[in-house]
Design an enzyme around this catalytic site. Sequence first.
Site, PDB file in Angstrom:
ATOM      1  N   GLU A  51       0.326  -5.813 -16.444  1.00 34.63           N
ATOM      2  CA  GLU A  51       0.531  -4.617 -17.268  1.00 34.63           C
ATOM      3  C   GLU A  51       1.382  -3.569 -16.558  1.00 34.63           C
ATOM      4  OE1 GLU A  51      -0.885  -4.000 -20.680  1.00 34.63           O
ATOM      5  OE2 GLU A  51       0.965  -2.924 -20.272  1.00 34.63           O
ATOM      6  N   LYS A  80       7.493  -6.064 -10.071  1.00 40.05           N
ATOM      7  CA  LYS A  80       8.228  -6.610 -11.213  1.00 40.05           C
ATOM      8  C   LYS A  80       8.998  -7.888 -10.889  1.00 40.05           C
ATOM      9  CE  LYS A  80       9.178  -2.295 -11.210  1.00 40.05           C
ATOM     10  NZ  LYS A  80       9.566  -0.879 -11.316  1.00 40.05           N
ATOM     11  N   LYS A 132      12.616  -4.897 -16.456  1.00 34.96           N
ATOM     12  CA  LYS A 132      11.524  -4.782 -17.429  1.00 34.96           C
ATOM     13  C   LYS A 132      11.892  -5.454 -18.752  1.00 34.96           C
ATOM     14  CE  LYS A 132       9.833  -0.531 -15.322  1.00 34.96           C
ATOM     15  NZ  LYS A 132      10.188   0.890 -15.159  1.00 34.96           N
ATOM     16  N   GLU A 162      12.069   3.776  -7.511  1.00 40.33           N
ATOM     17  CA  GLU A 162      11.917   2.588  -6.671  1.00 40.33           C
ATOM     18  C   GLU A 162      12.219   2.963  -5.219  1.00 40.33           C
ATOM     19  OE1 GLU A 162      10.988  -0.686  -8.045  1.00 40.33           O
ATOM     20  OE2 GLU A 162      10.400   0.963  -9.335  1.00 40.33           O
ATOM     21  N   GLY A 167       7.074  10.177  -7.086  1.00 37.87           N
ATOM     22  CA  GLY A 167       6.621   8.779  -7.005  1.00 37.87           C
ATOM     23  C   GLY A 167       7.102   7.950  -8.179  1.00 37.87           C
ATOM     24  N   PHE A 189       0.849  -1.198   0.000  1.00 37.64           N
ATOM     25  CA  PHE A 189       0.000   0.000   0.000  1.00 37.64           C
ATOM     26  C   PHE A 189       0.878   1.238   0.000  1.00 37.64           C
ATOM     27  CE2 PHE A 189      -3.907   2.161   2.102  1.00 37.64           C
ATOM     28  CZ  PHE A 189      -4.456   2.415   0.853  1.00 37.64           C
TER      29      PHE A 189
HETATM   30  N1  HSE Z   1      10.969   3.158 -10.787  1.00 34.56           N
HETATM   31  C1  HSE Z   1      10.260   2.846 -11.981  1.00 34.56           C
HETATM   32  C2  HSE Z   1      10.580   3.879 -13.039  1.00 34.56           C
HETATM   33  C3  HSE Z   1       8.810   2.807 -11.681  1.00 34.56           C
HETATM   34  O1  HSE Z   1      11.128   4.926 -12.703  1.00 34.56           O
HETATM   35  O2  HSE Z   1      10.312   3.644 -14.206  1.00 34.56           O
HETATM   36  C4  HSE Z   1       7.960   2.210 -12.761  1.00 34.56           C
HETATM   37  O3  HSE Z   1       8.251   0.850 -12.956  1.00 34.56           O
END
Ligand code: HSE
Length: 340
Positions: free
Chosen positions: A151, A127, A226, A211, A208, A8
């Site tokens: 997604e 991820k 990713k 990470e 935001g 959360f």
């Molecule tokens: N920390 C990642 C970024 C968040 O900056 O892309 C999204 O996956």
Amino acid sequence: MKLALIGFGTVGQGFVEILRDKGAALRDQYGFAPQLVAVATRSRGSLLLASGLDYDALLTAIAGGHLDQYPDMPGLQRNLSTEALIQQCGAEVLLEAGTTDLQSGQPALDYCYAALDANMHLVLANKGPIALAYNELRERAQAKGKRLLFEGTVMAGTPSLRLALQALAGCTISEAHGIINGTTNYMLTQMEGGMSYSEALAQAQALGYAEADPTADVDGWDAAGKALILAAALFNQKLTFANMTVRGISQISLEDIHAARTAGERWKLIAHLTPSGASVQPMRIPLAHPLAGVSGGTNALTLSTDLLGDVTLIGAGAGRKQTGFALLADVLELHRMKQR
Ligand code: HSE
């Protein structure tokens, strides 16, 4: 549809804000009326209420620092372990939005397995489990007749996986490249405007984008994770970090950025993958290159296909609502599936 949410933080809160703000529209437009029956955090408590938790009260409690601040009500259970909560919540869908761990995928991976045992579909923004254990998760989900949707793991809610797996189904994708980390792209853009590395990183954190441990962003590991997810989903390839080149932006100075500008170029952190391998590294690209204009927290992914040529998707790469929306898109897909 009863939902249980693990994690959360930025993403989970963004998702709950969307449910709160769009509840009426989701019901009217799509006949979708979800109930969030459980929320679990690592260190800020957990809540289970079979009749559904109140979104405002949840957001107020977490803003105050702990879910213990959620008001008492009949039937409410507090501070169950996450394992107990998964077993007892009776939800149809587990939403995993906990902190990404790219070394073990844990504890999220075990939560996913427990949720499959409890007969739940899986929706991940985390991820780690997809980057490290996609094949096993997919096999276990298939064996249980459950969906595995993720997604939000690549380009936030920008539908990169849906584009590749659904809209482009029938095409053969031979290659993918692009900008798939929001934090570093934001930082490079700000540094080009003269901001220091540390101030740009602090801003990316405040927005935001970053990470929990932002070294994952600046050293390239988030983008590399990713790339592993894309390799698994697009090419059915089980790549590992060990067979990738991974470099981040922490060595790029303001001087490097200005030198590139003087030469009519711009630094970007570029991910590139084919069925046989992947890399993430900073590259100087000409200002006229299509990726040069992708700035701030925006990401872009170009998929090279046999039938359509190159298809490029540009959109948010990170952020609270932007990633919260990915969870919504996935649960809406489950809702549509149930209606068929
Ligand atoms: N920390 C990642 C970024 C968040 O900056 O892309 C999204 O996956």
